[in-house]
Write a protein that holds these residues in place. Structure first.
Motif, PDB file in Angstrom:
ATOM      1  N   GLN A 277       7.210   0.313   8.490  1.00 31.35           N
ATOM      2  CA  GLN A 277       7.315   1.039   7.232  1.00 31.35           C
ATOM      3  C   GLN A 277       8.257   2.217   7.401  1.00 31.35           C
ATOM      4  N   TYR A 278       9.389   2.146   6.690  1.00 28.47           N
ATOM      5  CA  TYR A 278      10.389   3.218   6.705  1.00 28.47           C
ATOM      6  C   TYR A 278      10.310   3.924   5.367  1.00 28.47           C
ATOM      7  N   ILE A 279      10.378   5.262   5.385  1.00 31.33           N
ATOM      8  CA  ILE A 279      10.206   6.051   4.164  1.00 31.33           C
ATOM      9  C   ILE A 279      11.320   7.085   4.089  1.00 31.33           C
ATOM     10  N   GLY A 280      11.962   7.175   2.939  1.00 25.66           N
ATOM     11  CA  GLY A 280      13.017   8.167   2.775  1.00 25.66           C
ATOM     12  C   GLY A 280      13.590   8.140   1.380  1.00 25.66           C
ATOM     13  N   GLY A 281      14.488   9.073   1.114  1.00 26.70           N
ATOM     14  CA  GLY A 281      15.036   9.244  -0.220  1.00 26.70           C
ATOM     15  C   GLY A 281      16.015   8.155  -0.613  1.00 26.70           C
ATOM     16  N   VAL A 282      16.081   7.895  -1.907  1.00 27.06           N
ATOM     17  CA  VAL A 282      16.966   6.842  -2.416  1.00 27.06           C
ATOM     18  C   VAL A 282      18.432   7.228  -2.246  1.00 27.06           C
TER      19      VAL A 282
ATOM     20  N   VAL B 269      -0.143   9.363   6.119  1.00 32.47           N
ATOM     21  CA  VAL B 269      -1.283   8.592   5.616  1.00 32.47           C
ATOM     22  C   VAL B 269      -1.257   7.184   6.201  1.00 32.47           C
ATOM     23  N   VAL B 270      -0.096   6.556   6.159  1.00 31.29           N
ATOM     24  CA  VAL B 270       0.029   5.199   6.695  1.00 31.29           C
ATOM     25  C   VAL B 270      -0.255   5.187   8.185  1.00 31.29           C
TER      26      VAL B 270
END
Length: 874
Positions: free
Chosen positions: A540-545, A62-63
Motif C-alpha cells: 500500500q503506497y499513499i501520497g498526493g495526486v 492505521v494500515v
C-alpha cells in the motif's frame, strides 16, 4: 480513573518511550511471518511538517498498525527526499551549506513526526543526500549505462539565462523561470537520458493490471505515455527550393485528409531550417518560438502563430491539389514527425490558426442526419462522431470505416519504391532527461577524456562525493566553478580528464528509495535480492495526486531497469496506490487586503451570520474562500500547536474522521474540538467499564438480551472496522466506533440502575471495552494504550493480535423486506432471517401494512426473492 480527564501531554510521550524501548516497530528481515509493506511518499525536508503530512502519515499508520495486529511482518519505514534546488537557494540566501540546512531540517521534522506516534521503523531511516545512499544510485546508473538504458545526446531544454541552469517544464511559468523570473530560452545541450521509451508499450499495457490504483491515476499515466495508432503519410514537396523531396506527417485522423488546408512543421524541423538559412525573417520567427519553452501547456496557451515558407506539398490523393507549408509555433519536433496536416474543421487548434491566416475550412465529418450542404464550421471545431462528407470516395462512411479505407489505399500506393502511407504506433512519452546544472544532487559518475571519450567511474571509486568547499557567489553550477573537483585522471589512460559536473534530477532519488528501505544497511549492492523480492511490491503506497504522473511513472521505469540489471526481480513497484485529498482551510484578509493567520481571527456567529474579528484589535476581518493550506495565504495550521493543545491522537482522529480519505478535508476549530471531546468521552466510558467490571470477567454459559445486544454491537463494529481499513475507508471506521461507543453508553446507563452487574452483562461490557480499545488503537494509539492498561489487559495493545468477530453475532435474527404492489414499493415487512418462501408469503398476507396498501384489492400472486424483495401482483 473515571473522574480524571485524559491528559495527552503526560500520556503520549510516556507510551512513545515504551514503544521505542521495546523496538516495537522495527522489522526483522528474517521474520518468518508473511510480509506487508506500507509506505507513504517520503517528505522533502523543508523544515516543518504541515497538516497534509499529518493526514498522509496517519492514514498509512492505521494500515500499518492494523496489519501488524493481523499477524504480518509490517515494513513501515521513513526517509527524506533530501536533494534539490531549495537547499541551494537557502545556501545563497542564508550563507549556509546545503548539507547543514538539510540535516537541520531533517532533525526538526523527525521530532515532529515522532510526536505523532507513528509506528515507523526509524532504524531504516535514510536520506537521499547521504553518500551511503547515492553511491548505490551511481552504481545503478553505470549498470543502466552498460545495459543500454542510458544515453547521452543533444536535446532541446528550457534554459534560465540568469540562474544558468536547465529548468523542468513545470518550472517554467508563463514563459519565465520560476525563481529568477527571466524569460526562458530554448537551447540545445548535451544531456544524459534514461531510455524510458524502451518500455513505453510495457508501461502502457501494464496499467490494466494495476487494479488497486485509482482509475484517475491510471488514466493520467496512460495519457502521459500517449500511445496512439495512426498513419505515417509522405507528402511530396512541389518546390525544389530546399534539399528535400517530401515531408512525413504522423496522424491519428487520416479520415480527415480531404479537409486539409495547410501542412505545419515545427520551428526546428529540418525543412524549416533549410528555408530559414535563406530567410532572415523566418529565422527571426524561429527565435521568437524558442522563447515559449518546451512545456506543452505553455505552447497550448500561447497564441497560434505561423510563417508561410512559400513551399507547397501535394495532397496524397490528388497531385493537382497543393497545400501551403507553414512553420507553426504550436508544433513540437519531438512528437510524431514534427509535422502535421491541418484539418481546421475538426481540430480547434488548427481552426484558430486558419482563422488567423484566412485559409478557410472544409467540414468532412457531420453529425448523423445533418444535411452536408448546410453544415458549416465558423469558430468551433466539430470533434464528435458522424459520417464522412466532402470526402470523395469516403462520403457516407463512418470514421472507423474511412480511416481503414485511407490506410488501405495509401499503403497500396507507392512513391520511390516505398508506400505513401504506413501504419505506425506512436508514443507521446519521451526519454527522461536527468541532467541538472546544480550542486545539491547526486553526481553523475562518468569522466570525460579527450582521448578515451566518456569513461564510467570504476566501482571501486564510488561514491563520487560532492565537494564540501563550494561557492554560490556567481550564477550557474558550483561544480563547474570549483577549482579542483572536476579535474581528475582518466581511469583508462591516466591522462588529464574532467568529471561530469551535471548532477541527477531529484526524481531519480525517489524512483528507487522504496527498494533501498528493504535493506538500507547493505553496503555491497543497492539491494539484497531475496529481501527486496520478498517485501516488494509495496502493498500500500499513499501520497498526493500531484505525483500521479512523473514520480510513479519514473518509479515504474526504474523498477524495470533494476530488474534488467539484476537488482530486483519484479516489474511493478506499487501493488496498491492511494491518493489522499488535501487539507484546506478558510482564508482571512484584513481591510488592507493582507492575509492574516487563523490564530489571529475570532469568529462569531454561525452560518450566514458568521463574522470575523481581529483577536487583538477587534477590527473586522473578511472571511474568504476555503483553499489548500499555503504559507502565502497564511491559512496554515501548525501541527505542533494542535498537538500541544489537544494531543496527537486528537489531530489524527479529526484528520481521519472528517471526510472520505480521497477527498479534501476542511480544517475547522469546531471539528478538532469535537474530536477532542470524543477523546474524553471514550476515556470516561472505558473508565466506567474498568470500574464496574475490574479485570477480565469469566465468560458465562449464556447471555441475556441486554448482554447479547451489546455483544452484537461490539462484534459487528469489529467486523466493519476491519473491512473498512482494508478498503481505506477511515471515516467509515470512525463512524462504526461512534456507533459502538453509543451502544456502550446505553449499556452503562442501564447497568447504573443495578448495584451489582449480572455476570453476562459484566462480560459483555468488558469485552466491548477491549474491542473498542483495539478498534481505536490504529487511529489513536496513545489513548488506546492507556485504556488497555486500565482494563487490565496484558502487554501492549500495540502488540495485541486483532480479535476475530464471532460469526454468530454478525447474523441478523430478522430482516426487513420491501413489498412492491404491481411494481411499486408500498410497504415493508419484518421476517425471520431464516424464513423460507412459504413463511414470508404467509407473513405478507397477514401484514396490516400490506393490507392497507392493497386497499381492498385481491392478491393474485406473491413472488418472493429470498433476502431481497417481495412482489405482490393484484
Amino acid at each position: 480513573m473515571a473522574v480524571e480527564r485524559y491528559n495527552p501531554k503526560e500520556s503520549e510521550p510516556k507510551w512513545r518511550a515504551v514503544w521505542e524501548e521495546r523496538k516495537l516497530f522495527e522489522t526483522r528481515n528474517d521474520d518468518p511471518r508473511p510480509s506487508y509493506y506500507v509506505l507513504e511518499m517520503f517528505p522533502y525536508p523543508s523544515g516543518r511538517i504541515h497538516m497534509g503530512h499529518v493526514r498522509n502519515y496517519a492514514m498509512g499508520d492505521v494500515v500499518a498498525r492494523y496489519k501488524r495486529a493481523k499477524g504480518f511482518a509490517v515494513l513501515h519505514p521513513m526517509g527524506w527526499d533530501a536533494f534539490g534546488l531549495p537547499a541551494e537557494n537557502a545556501a545563497k540566501a542564508k550563507n549556509v551549506h546545503p548539507r547543514e540546512w538539510t540535516y537541520a531540517n531533517i532533525a526538526s521534522m523527525r521530532t515532529q513526526l515522532q510526536s505523532m506516534g507513528l509506528s515507523l521503523d526509524w532504524s531504516r531511516e535514510l536520506a537521499t543526500c547521504d553518500p551511503s545512499y547515492y553511491r548505490h544510485q551511481q552504481k545503478m546508473f553505470l549498470d543502466f549505462l552498460k545495459a543500454g538504458l542510458v544515453d547521452r545526446k543533444t536535446a532541446k531544454v528550457n534554459w534560465d539565462p540568469v540562474d544558468e541552469t536547465v529548468l523542468a517544464n513545470e518550472q517554467v511559468i508563463d514563459g519565465k523561470g520560476w525563481r529568477s523570473g527571466a524569460p526562458v530560452e530554448i537551447r540545445e545541450l548535451t544531456q544524459w537520458f534514461f531510455k524510458i521509451t524502451a518500455y513505453g508499450q510495457e508501461l502502457h499495457d501494464a496499467l490494466e493490471g494495476l487494479t488497486r490504483w485509482p482509475d484517475k491515476v491510471r488514466l493520467m499515466q496512460k495519457n502521459w505515455i500517449g500511445r496512439s495508432e495512426g498513419l505515417l503519410i509522405r507528402f511530396a514537396l512541389e518546390s525544389k527550393a530546399v534539399e528535400a523531396d517530401e515531408i512525413e506527417v504522423y496522424t491519428t485522423r487520416p479520415d480527415t485528409l480531404f479537409g486539409a488546408k495547410f501542412l505545419g512543421i515545427a520551428p526546428d524541423h529540418p525543412v524549416a531550417r533549410m528555408v530559414a538559412a535563406q530567410s532572415p525573417a523566418l529565422q527571426a520567427f524561429i527565435e521568437d518560438c524558442k522563447r515559449t519553452g518546451t512545456a506543452q501547456e505553455n505552447i497550448d496557451k500561447a497564441e497560434k502563430l505561423g510563417f508561410d515558407t512559400g513551399l507547397r506539398v501535394a495532397h496524397p490523393f490528388d497531385p493537382s491539389w497543393t497545400l501551403p507549408v507553414y512553420v507553426a509555433n504550436f508544433i513540437l519536433m519531438d512528437y510524431g514527425t514534427g509535422a502535421i496536416f491541418g484539418c481546421p474543421a475538426h481540430d480547434q487548434r488548427d481552426l484558430d490558426f486558419v482563422n488567423k491566416y484566412g485559409l478557410g475550412n472544409t467540414p468532412v465529418v457531420a453529425p448523423e442526419g445533418v444535411d452536408p450542404a448546410s453544415f458549416v464550421i465558423t469558430d468551433t471545431a466539430y470533434v464528435d462522431d458522424g459520417r464522412m462528407i466532402n470526402s470523395r470516395f469516403l462520403d457516407g462512411m463512418t470514421i472507423p470505416e474511412a480511416k481503414e479505407e485511407v490506410v488501405r489505399r495509401l499503403e497500396a500506393e507507392t512513391r520511390g519504391n516505398r508506400p505513401v502511407g504506413a501504419r505506425k504506433v506512436n508514443f507521446r512519452l519521451r526519454d527522461w532527461g536527468v541532467s541538472r546544472q546544480r550542486y545539491w544532487g547526486c553526481p553523475i559518475p562518468v569522466i570525460h577524456c579527450a582521448d578515451c571519450g566518456t569513461v564510467p567511474v570504476p566501482d571501486a571509486d564510488l561514491p563520487v562525493k560532492l565537494p564540501d568547499d563550494v561557492s554560490f557567489d556567481k550564477p550557474g553550477n558550483p561544480l563547474d566553478h570549483h577549482p579542483s573537483w572536476k579535474h581528475v585522471a582518466c581511469p583508462q589512460c591516466g591522462g588529464q580528464a574532467r568529471r561530469e559536473t551535471d548532477t541527477m534530477d531529484t526524481f531519480v532519488d525517489s524512483s528507487w528509495y522504496f527498494a533501498r528501505f528493504t535493506d538500507p544497511w547493505r553496503t555491497q549492492s543497492p539491494t539484497d535480492r531475496p529481501v527486496v523480492d520478498r517485501f516488494l511490491p509495496v502493498d500500500q503506497y499513499i501520497g498526493g495526486v500531484e505525483h500521479a504522473i512523473l514520480h510513479l511513472l519514473y518509479s515504474r521505469f526504474f523498477t524495470r531497469a533494476m530488474k534488467a540489471t539484476g537488482h530486483i526481480g519484479l516489474d511493478e513497484p506499487f501493488e496498491g496506490m492511494f491518493t489522499q485529498g488535501m487539507v484546506v482551510h478558510e482564508t482571512y484578509r484584513e481591510a488592507n487586503g493582507d492575509w492574516i493567520e487563523p490564530g489571529d481571527v475570532r469568529i462569531e456567529g454561525a452560518g450566514a451570520d458568521r463574522k470575523g474579528f481581529h483577536v487583538d484589535t477587534g477590527a473586522p476581518i473578511e472571511i474568504g474562500a476555503i483553499e489548500k493550506m499555503s504559507k502565502s495565504k497564511k491559512n496554515v495550521v501548525d501541527p505542533d500547536d494542535i498537538i500541544a493543545s489537544y494531543g496527537a491522537d486528537t489531530a489524527r482522529w479529526f484528520m481521519l474522521s472528517d471526510s472520505p480519505p480521497d477527498r479534501d478535508v476542511i480544517w475547522t476549530d469546531e471539528g478538532v474540538q469535537g474530536a477532542a471531546r470524543f477523546v474524553q468521552r471514550f476515556w470516561r466510558l472505558l473508565g466506567e467499564i474498568a470500574e464496574r467490571t475490574g479485570n477480565a470477567t469469566p465468560r458465562p454459559e449464556g447471555f441475556g438480551e441486554a448482554a447479547d445486544t451489546l455483544r452484537k454491537a461490539s462484534h459487528r463494529a469489529l467486523d466493519a472496522v476491519g473491512n473498512d481499513i482494508e478498503r481505506l475507508g477511515f471515516n467509515r471506521c470512525i463512524a462504526h466506533v461512534y456507533t459502538l461507543t453509543n451502544a456502550i453508553g446505553k449499556a452503562l446507563d442501564a447497568a447504573a440502575e443495578s448495584a451489582a452487574l449480572a455476570t453476562d452483562v459484566a462480560f459483555a461490557l468488558h469485552e466491548a471495552g477491549v474491542i473498542a480499545t483495539q478498534l481505536v488503537a490504529p487511529m489513536m494509539p496513545h489513548l488506546a494504550e492507556e485504556c488497555w492498561q486500565a482494563l487490565g489487559q496484558p502487554g501492549l495493545v500495540g502488540e495485541a493480535a486483532w480479535p476475530d468477530a464471532e460469526a454468530s453475532l454478525l447474523k441478523d435474527d430478522s430482516i426487513v423486506l420491501p413489498v412492491q404492489v404491481n411494481g411499486k414499493k408500498r410497504a415493508e415487512v419484518t421476517v425471520p432471517a431464516d424464513a423460507d418462501t412459504v413463511a414470508v408469503e404467509a407473513l405478507v398476507r397477514a401484514s396490516e401494512i400490506v393490507a392497507r396498501a392493497l386497499d381492498g384489492r385481491e392478491i393474485r400472486k406473491i413472488i418472493v426473492v429470498p433476502g431481497r424483495i417481495v412482489n405482490v401482483v393484484v
